[in-house]
Design a protein around this motif. Structure first.
Motif, PDB file in Angstrom:
ATOM      1  N   ASP A  47       8.709   1.765   3.576  1.00  0.00           N
ATOM      2  CA  ASP A  47       8.077   0.956   2.542  1.00  0.00           C
ATOM      3  C   ASP A  47       7.661  -0.393   3.099  1.00  0.00           C
ATOM      4  O   ASP A  47       8.399  -1.062   3.806  1.00  0.00           O
ATOM      5  N   THR A  85       2.574   0.235   0.723  1.00  0.00           N
ATOM      6  CA  THR A  85       3.101   1.398   0.024  1.00  0.00           C
ATOM      7  C   THR A  85       2.545   1.437  -1.395  1.00  0.00           C
ATOM      8  O   THR A  85       2.571   0.424  -2.088  1.00  0.00           O
ATOM      9  N   ASN A 118       0.375   5.523   3.251  1.00  0.00           N
ATOM     10  CA  ASN A 118      -0.068   4.462   2.349  1.00  0.00           C
ATOM     11  C   ASN A 118      -1.388   4.779   1.653  1.00  0.00           C
ATOM     12  O   ASN A 118      -1.791   4.067   0.736  1.00  0.00           O
TER      13      ASN A 118
END
Length: 176
Positions: free
Chosen positions: A43, A47, A114
């Motif tokens: 993350d 993200t 992503n």
């Protein structure tokens, strides 16, 4: 005495179930359970956020429900991706870049996860065919193809995407 169930109560329980499903769908691909594997700390600011998911955007690894995508997530989490090949290709001028460096493989995977798929597209771009492919330790591979930086080629359809800046920047740097 008969007990009545309120419509508001049913709606609240339904909303809680939807939220739980979304939470699990976004968390599981990144090693949410167990020790987290290699995907446990992916993350970052890029993200996809839950608000995007609720508006209809799907992280690419959630959008792609194929066995290949599941194998990719598992291979990344277990550290069994042997190499990654990328091509940032405009007008057929560039060569693919292949790497076995685990830090670069992580950068490519992180950039890929992503990306969000925002919807089906009627658009098509010619002379701009980018791809990302991961080869696993057993010799099999799985990857994604793009037309430009805003279209995912999936099956026979194109889909609008967003959030690929990190991945395409890396690809451009390595292939030009």
């Amino acid at each position: 005495m008969k007990r009545r169930v309120s419509k508001t109560g049913i709606a609240l329980v339904g909303c809680m179930l939807v939220c739980l499903i979304l939470f699990l769908a976004v968390g599981v691909p990144n090693g949410f359970f167990g020790d987290g594997g290699k995907g446990g700390d992916l993350d970052d600011d890029g993200t996809p956020k839950i608000g995007e998911v609720l508006k209809g955007s799907n992280p690419i690894l959630v959008f792609d429900k194929s066995e290949g995508a599941r194998q990719l997530m598992t291979a990344f989490d277990e550290g069994t991706i042997a190499s990654a090949t990328v091509l940032y290709d405009e007008m057929g001028a560039n060569e693919p870049y292949e790497t076995t460096d685990q830090d670069e493989i992580r950068t490519i995977y992180k950039g890929l996860k992503n990306i969000t798929v925002t919807g089906e597209s009627e658009t098509s771009i010619t002379d701009s065919y980018h791809f990302v492919e991961f080869t696993f330790a057993d010799g099999t591979s799985y990857g994604y193809r793009f037309e430009g930086t805003e279209l995912l080629c999936y099956g026979t359809e194109n889909y609008d995407i967003s959030g690929g800046e990190e991945l395409f920047s890396f690809m451009r740097e390595k292939c030009e």
